[in-house]
Design an enzyme around this catalytic site. Structure first.
Site, PDB file in Angstrom:
ATOM      1  N   SER A  22      49.574  43.853  45.307  1.00 28.50           N
ATOM      2  CA  SER A  22      48.463  43.015  44.852  1.00 28.50           C
ATOM      3  C   SER A  22      47.966  43.513  43.492  1.00 28.50           C
ATOM      4  O   SER A  22      47.956  44.721  43.234  1.00 28.50           O
ATOM      5  CB  SER A  22      47.340  43.150  45.894  1.00 28.50           C
ATOM      6  OG  SER A  22      46.505  42.030  45.901  1.00 28.50           O
ATOM      7  N   PRO A  23      47.553  42.603  42.622  1.00 23.77           N
ATOM      8  CA  PRO A  23      47.046  43.070  41.321  1.00 23.77           C
ATOM      9  C   PRO A  23      45.825  43.975  41.494  1.00 23.77           C
ATOM     10  O   PRO A  23      44.928  43.670  42.277  1.00 23.77           O
ATOM     11  CB  PRO A  23      46.677  41.771  40.599  1.00 23.77           C
ATOM     12  CG  PRO A  23      46.618  40.714  41.641  1.00 23.77           C
ATOM     13  CD  PRO A  23      47.516  41.141  42.740  1.00 23.77           C
ATOM     14  N   CYS A  25      43.165  46.177  39.005  1.00 29.14           N
ATOM     15  CA  CYS A  25      42.648  46.693  37.741  1.00 29.14           C
ATOM     16  C   CYS A  25      42.654  48.213  37.781  1.00 29.14           C
ATOM     17  O   CYS A  25      42.256  48.811  38.787  1.00 29.14           O
ATOM     18  CB  CYS A  25      41.200  46.258  37.540  1.00 29.14           C
ATOM     19  SG  CYS A  25      40.990  44.520  37.247  1.00 29.14           S
ATOM     20  N   ALA A  57      44.768  42.299  36.601  1.00 31.16           N
ATOM     21  CA  ALA A  57      44.096  41.266  35.816  1.00 31.16           C
ATOM     22  C   ALA A  57      44.103  41.696  34.352  1.00 31.16           C
ATOM     23  O   ALA A  57      43.521  42.717  33.978  1.00 31.16           O
ATOM     24  CB  ALA A  57      42.668  41.088  36.304  1.00 31.16           C
ATOM     25  N   GLN A 100      49.056  39.222  36.138  1.00 30.64           N
ATOM     26  CA  GLN A 100      47.913  38.341  36.395  1.00 30.64           C
ATOM     27  C   GLN A 100      47.111  38.180  35.104  1.00 30.64           C
ATOM     28  O   GLN A 100      46.793  39.171  34.444  1.00 30.64           O
ATOM     29  CB  GLN A 100      47.020  38.947  37.492  1.00 30.64           C
ATOM     30  CG  GLN A 100      45.950  37.974  37.969  1.00 30.64           C
ATOM     31  CD  GLN A 100      45.010  38.591  38.983  1.00 30.64           C
ATOM     32  OE1 GLN A 100      44.371  39.607  38.699  1.00 30.64           O
ATOM     33  NE2 GLN A 100      44.905  38.000  40.156  1.00 30.64           N
ATOM     34  N   TYR A 182      35.140  35.389  38.753  1.00 30.99           N
ATOM     35  CA  TYR A 182      35.446  35.418  37.332  1.00 30.99           C
ATOM     36  C   TYR A 182      35.462  33.971  36.805  1.00 30.99           C
ATOM     37  O   TYR A 182      35.223  33.033  37.557  1.00 30.99           O
ATOM     38  CB  TYR A 182      36.747  36.187  37.087  1.00 30.99           C
ATOM     39  CG  TYR A 182      36.623  37.626  37.571  1.00 30.99           C
ATOM     40  CD1 TYR A 182      35.581  38.434  37.105  1.00 30.99           C
ATOM     41  CD2 TYR A 182      37.470  38.152  38.531  1.00 30.99           C
ATOM     42  CE1 TYR A 182      35.417  39.732  37.560  1.00 30.99           C
ATOM     43  CE2 TYR A 182      37.320  39.454  38.998  1.00 30.99           C
ATOM     44  CZ  TYR A 182      36.283  40.245  38.507  1.00 30.99           C
ATOM     45  OH  TYR A 182      36.113  41.521  38.969  1.00 30.99           O
ATOM     46  N   ARG A 230      45.792  32.896  41.999  1.00 33.40           N
ATOM     47  CA  ARG A 230      44.948  33.512  43.034  1.00 33.40           C
ATOM     48  C   ARG A 230      43.681  32.679  43.143  1.00 33.40           C
ATOM     49  O   ARG A 230      42.942  32.531  42.162  1.00 33.40           O
ATOM     50  CB  ARG A 230      44.618  34.968  42.691  1.00 33.40           C
ATOM     51  CG  ARG A 230      43.677  35.577  43.729  1.00 33.40           C
ATOM     52  CD  ARG A 230      43.509  37.076  43.605  1.00 33.40           C
ATOM     53  NE  ARG A 230      44.637  37.798  44.129  1.00 33.40           N
ATOM     54  CZ  ARG A 230      44.542  38.894  44.899  1.00 33.40           C
ATOM     55  NH1 ARG A 230      43.369  39.389  45.224  1.00 33.40           N
ATOM     56  NH2 ARG A 230      45.629  39.506  45.324  1.00 33.40           N
ATOM     57  N   ARG A 324      44.952  48.289  48.637  1.00 33.09           N
ATOM     58  CA  ARG A 324      44.559  49.673  48.925  1.00 33.09           C
ATOM     59  C   ARG A 324      45.577  50.424  49.766  1.00 33.09           C
ATOM     60  O   ARG A 324      45.784  51.630  49.565  1.00 33.09           O
ATOM     61  CB  ARG A 324      43.179  49.687  49.574  1.00 33.09           C
ATOM     62  CG  ARG A 324      42.091  49.292  48.578  1.00 33.09           C
ATOM     63  CD  ARG A 324      40.800  48.935  49.260  1.00 33.09           C
ATOM     64  NE  ARG A 324      40.944  47.745  50.072  1.00 33.09           N
ATOM     65  CZ  ARG A 324      40.001  47.253  50.865  1.00 33.09           C
ATOM     66  NH1 ARG A 324      38.843  47.876  50.954  1.00 33.09           N
ATOM     67  NH2 ARG A 324      40.208  46.157  51.556  1.00 33.09           N
TER      68      ARG A 324
END
Ligand code: FMN
Length: 367
Positions: A22-23, A25, A57, A100, A182, A230, A324
């Site tokens: 998963s993306p 940051c 992202a 992403q 966002y 997403r 995670r």
């Protein structure tokens, strides 16, 4: 036969299995440019055994970054730094690699999570933020300037330019960030979009800017390569965006050439009570998949191999994204494969840790 370890095809891209990194940051870029931290981070995740690695992202303008440390793809320096990380991963792994692209909107100009997560204080070089409407994310956050038509055009063009750069760099896939409060998700949600022009009001109007942006990006992206989005499946707030809206949005994206959606949630309303627990967003993905037929990725508190396999076997999603759990154990897919009687291809340097060496005592921490 494990479904989790079966291939998934998106346009011309064949993913070796259905596990997505998963993306995430990293908040460690300098002026939007990745560096050695990203070499280490993505280099190790490229060896994770997942079928797809979606890089964090990456923002299409400097103002659209969440924090001072967020990655960007708005200038040649950013592109060169990203090329270095991508080429490093490619030199040592054949994992499919996506990027992403996003714009943080009214949640830009924030502190890194480990610095507090709030909006940047006056002495911390904050910058002016833009949004769908002049409504702050929460009390004490900056009031965004509502984007006018010229502003919308400029943001859309920035998404397109970043898409062109991602294509030139050779990414296998691009994912549009339209979740987590966002910019694009704040157009969608009636909680954050109070516009009275063609971009606000009805669901159709609220979807207009995200869909126009997607369409322009899709046109700039090679036809044979997949592009996903997403999306958020719920604001978890009365009167907010809900799963029926997500279904309508995913259908509209599908009609415009979207290849998959990942269904996340939350982030628009600071006060939302999110029922976090194992697989808590899977019902949202399931509804979107059932109603649209679009390849759907489930995400959120998916931590076990048996859990992930069941999500796919029960037809609730086509892919799972883990964040995670993969930071906790970068080789989660190896352990999951061992637990499910499947296999992942290990690099020669690590081959001696393969399942065959353990004589029935495989450390399947992921089960
Ligand atoms: C360190 C960190 C950074 C994240 N950054 C992003 C991001 O760049 N883009 C995004 O869509 N989600 C981001 N997320 C959300 C994750 O992709 C994922 O949806 C979320 O953590 C729930 O999945 P998990 O329970 O497997 O961690 C981030 C999560 C973490 C933990």
């Amino acid at each position: 036969m494990s479904l989790l370890f079966s291939p998934l095809r998106l346009r011309s891209l064949e993913l070796a299995n259905r596990i997505q990194v998963s993306p995430m940051c990293q908040y460690s870029a300098v002026d939007g440019s990745m560096n050695d931290w990203h070499l280490m981070h993505y280099g190790s995740l490229a060896l994770s055994g997942a079928g797809l690695l979606v890089m964090e992202a990456t923002h299409v303008t400097p103002q659209g970054r969440i924090t001072h440390g967020c990655s960007g793809l708005y200038c040649e320096d950013n592109a060169a730094a990203l090329a270095r990380v991508l080429q490093f991963c490619r030199a040592h792994s054949d994992i499919a690699i996506g990027l992403q692209l996003g714009h943080a909107g009214r949640k830009a100009s924030s502190e890194r999570p480990w610095e507090g997560r709030g909006s940047l204080a006056a002495g911390a070089s904050p910058w002016p933020v833009v949004g769908a409407s002049a409504l702050p994310f929460a009390p004490g956050w900056p009031v965004p300037e509502a984007l006018d038509l010229a502003g919308l055009r400029s943001v859309r063009e920035a998404f397109v330019r970043a898409t062109e750069r991602a294509a030139e760099l050779g990414f296998d896939l691009v994912e549009v960030h339209s979740a987590h409060g966002y910019l694009l998700s704040t157009f969608l949600s009636p909680l954050s979009n109070r516009r009275t022009d063609a971009y606000g009001g009805s669901l159709e109007n609220r979807m207009r800017f995200p869909l126009e942006t997607f369409e322009a990006m899709r046109a700039a992206w090679p036809a044979e390569r997949p592009m996903g989005v997403r999306i958020h499946g719920s604001d978890w707030t009365d009167g907010g965006w809900g799963v029926d809206d997500a279904v309508a949005y995913a259908s509209a994206l599908k009609a415009r050439g979207c290849d998959y959606v990942t269904v996340s949630s939350g982030g628009v309303a600071a006060s939302a009570q999110i029922p976090v627990g194992p697989g808590y967003q899977v019902p949202l993905a399931e509804a979107v998949r059932r109603e649209t037929g679009l390849p759907t990725c489930a995400v959120g508190m998916i931590t076990g191999a048996v859990q992930a396999e069941a999500i796919l076997a029960e037809g609730r999603a086509d892919q799972v994204a883990l964040a995670r759990a993969l930071l906790f154990n970068k080789h989660w897919p190896w352990a999951a494969a061992a637990a499910l009687g499947a296999s992942v291809r290990l690099p020669g340097q690590y081959a001696r840790a393969g399942a065959a060496t353990w004589a029935g005592t495989i450390p399947t921490g992921a089960a």
